[in-house]
Design an enzyme around this catalytic site. Sequence first.
Site, PDB file in Angstrom:
ATOM      1  N   ILE A 274       7.250  -0.345  -0.275  1.00  0.00           N
ATOM      2  CA  ILE A 274       7.532   0.302  -1.565  1.00  0.00           C
ATOM      3  C   ILE A 274       8.358   1.583  -1.392  1.00  0.00           C
ATOM      4  CG2 ILE A 274       5.515   1.843  -1.752  1.00  0.00           C
ATOM      5  CD1 ILE A 274       5.147   0.632  -4.614  1.00  0.00           C
TER       6      ILE A 274
ATOM      7  N   GLN B 185      -2.463   5.887  10.269  1.00  0.00           N
ATOM      8  CA  GLN B 185      -2.504   4.668   9.460  1.00  0.00           C
ATOM      9  C   GLN B 185      -2.963   5.037   8.055  1.00  0.00           C
ATOM     10  OE1 GLN B 185      -5.105   1.571  10.952  1.00  0.00           O
ATOM     11  NE2 GLN B 185      -4.449   0.105   9.392  1.00  0.00           N
TER      12      GLN B 185
ATOM     13  N   HIS C  97      -1.027  -3.960   9.378  1.00  0.00           N
ATOM     14  CA  HIS C  97       0.326  -4.287   8.925  1.00  0.00           C
ATOM     15  C   HIS C  97       1.331  -3.896   9.985  1.00  0.00           C
ATOM     16  CE1 HIS C  97      -0.763  -0.272   7.454  1.00  0.00           C
ATOM     17  NE2 HIS C  97       0.515   0.071   7.589  1.00  0.00           N
TER      18      HIS C  97
HETATM   19  P1  AMP Z   1       1.078   3.161   7.421  1.00  0.00           P
HETATM   20  O1  AMP Z   1       1.272   4.640   7.521  1.00  0.00           O
HETATM   21  O2  AMP Z   1       1.530   2.429   8.654  1.00  0.00           O
HETATM   22  O3  AMP Z   1      -0.327   2.788   7.006  1.00  0.00           O
HETATM   23  O4  AMP Z   1       2.071   2.671   6.294  1.00  0.00           O
HETATM   24  C1  AMP Z   1       1.695   2.240   5.026  1.00  0.00           C
HETATM   25  C2  AMP Z   1       2.951   1.764   4.333  1.00  0.00           C
HETATM   26  O5  AMP Z   1       2.576   1.048   3.151  1.00  0.00           O
HETATM   27  C3  AMP Z   1       3.896   2.872   3.904  1.00  0.00           C
HETATM   28  O6  AMP Z   1       5.175   2.666   4.504  1.00  0.00           O
HETATM   29  C4  AMP Z   1       3.955   2.721   2.376  1.00  0.00           C
HETATM   30  O7  AMP Z   1       5.223   3.021   1.843  1.00  0.00           O
HETATM   31  C5  AMP Z   1       3.563   1.280   2.183  1.00  0.00           C
HETATM   32  N1  AMP Z   1       2.984   0.950   0.884  1.00  0.00           N
HETATM   33  C6  AMP Z   1       1.979   1.592   0.241  1.00  0.00           C
HETATM   34  N2  AMP Z   1       1.703   0.977  -0.923  1.00  0.00           N
HETATM   35  C7  AMP Z   1       2.540  -0.085  -1.010  1.00  0.00           C
HETATM   36  C8  AMP Z   1       2.741  -1.110  -1.977  1.00  0.00           C
HETATM   37  N3  AMP Z   1       2.028  -1.175  -3.113  1.00  0.00           N
HETATM   38  N4  AMP Z   1       3.693  -2.044  -1.740  1.00  0.00           N
HETATM   39  C9  AMP Z   1       4.431  -1.988  -0.614  1.00  0.00           C
HETATM   40  N5  AMP Z   1       4.289  -1.055   0.344  1.00  0.00           N
HETATM   41  C10 AMP Z   1       3.354  -0.110   0.143  1.00  0.00           C
END
Ligand code: AMP
Length: 121
Positions: A34, A98, A104
Site C-alpha cells: 500500500i 516487523q 510476509h
Molecule cells: P513490515 O515492516 O515488514 O512488517 O512491513 C509491512 C508492510 O505492509 C509495509 O510495507 C506496509 O506499507 C504494508 N501494508 C500495511 N498495510 C497494508 C495493506 N492494507 N495493503 C498492502 N500493504 C500494506
Amino acid sequence: MAYDDTNIFARIIAGEIPCKKVFENTHALAFHDISPQMPVHVLVIPKGRYVTMDEFAAAASTDEQADLSRAIGEVARITGVAETGYRLIANNGEDAHQEVPHLHFHVLGGKRIGGRMIKGD
Ligand code: AMP
C-alpha cells in the site's frame, strides 16, 4: 508468538479488506504494498497463520512452503523483475521492525537498488 487474527493481512486473506492482487495459489497470496518503496513493491504471504519465517519453516506443510516459494518466483516473473533484478526482504520480529505480525516477503525492484546488501542503524 501468538497469532493475532485481527492483523491487517489476516483481514485481507479473509476478504474483509481489499488488496491489489498480483498472484494467488492454494496457500499463498501476493499483492501490491500500500506504500510502495520501489517501482515494484509486492508482498507475498502464506494464507496460514504464521508470524515469522522460523515458525513457518517449523510448522508449515510441504505444500504451504512450496506454494510460498513458487508465489515469490511467479511475482518476480509477472512484475518483470526476474529480468532486471530484485531484492527479497522479510522482517521478523521486534529487532527487525516487523510492523504486520503475519509473515510476509517484500519483493522490491524496478530500479537500481543501493549497493549495500543490508542497512542496519
Ligand atoms: P513490515 O515492516 O515488514 O512488517 O512491513 C509491512 C508492510 O505492509 C509495509 O510495507 C506496509 O506499507 C504494508 N501494508 C500495511 N498495510 C497494508 C495493506 N492494507 N495493503 C498492502 N500493504 C500494506
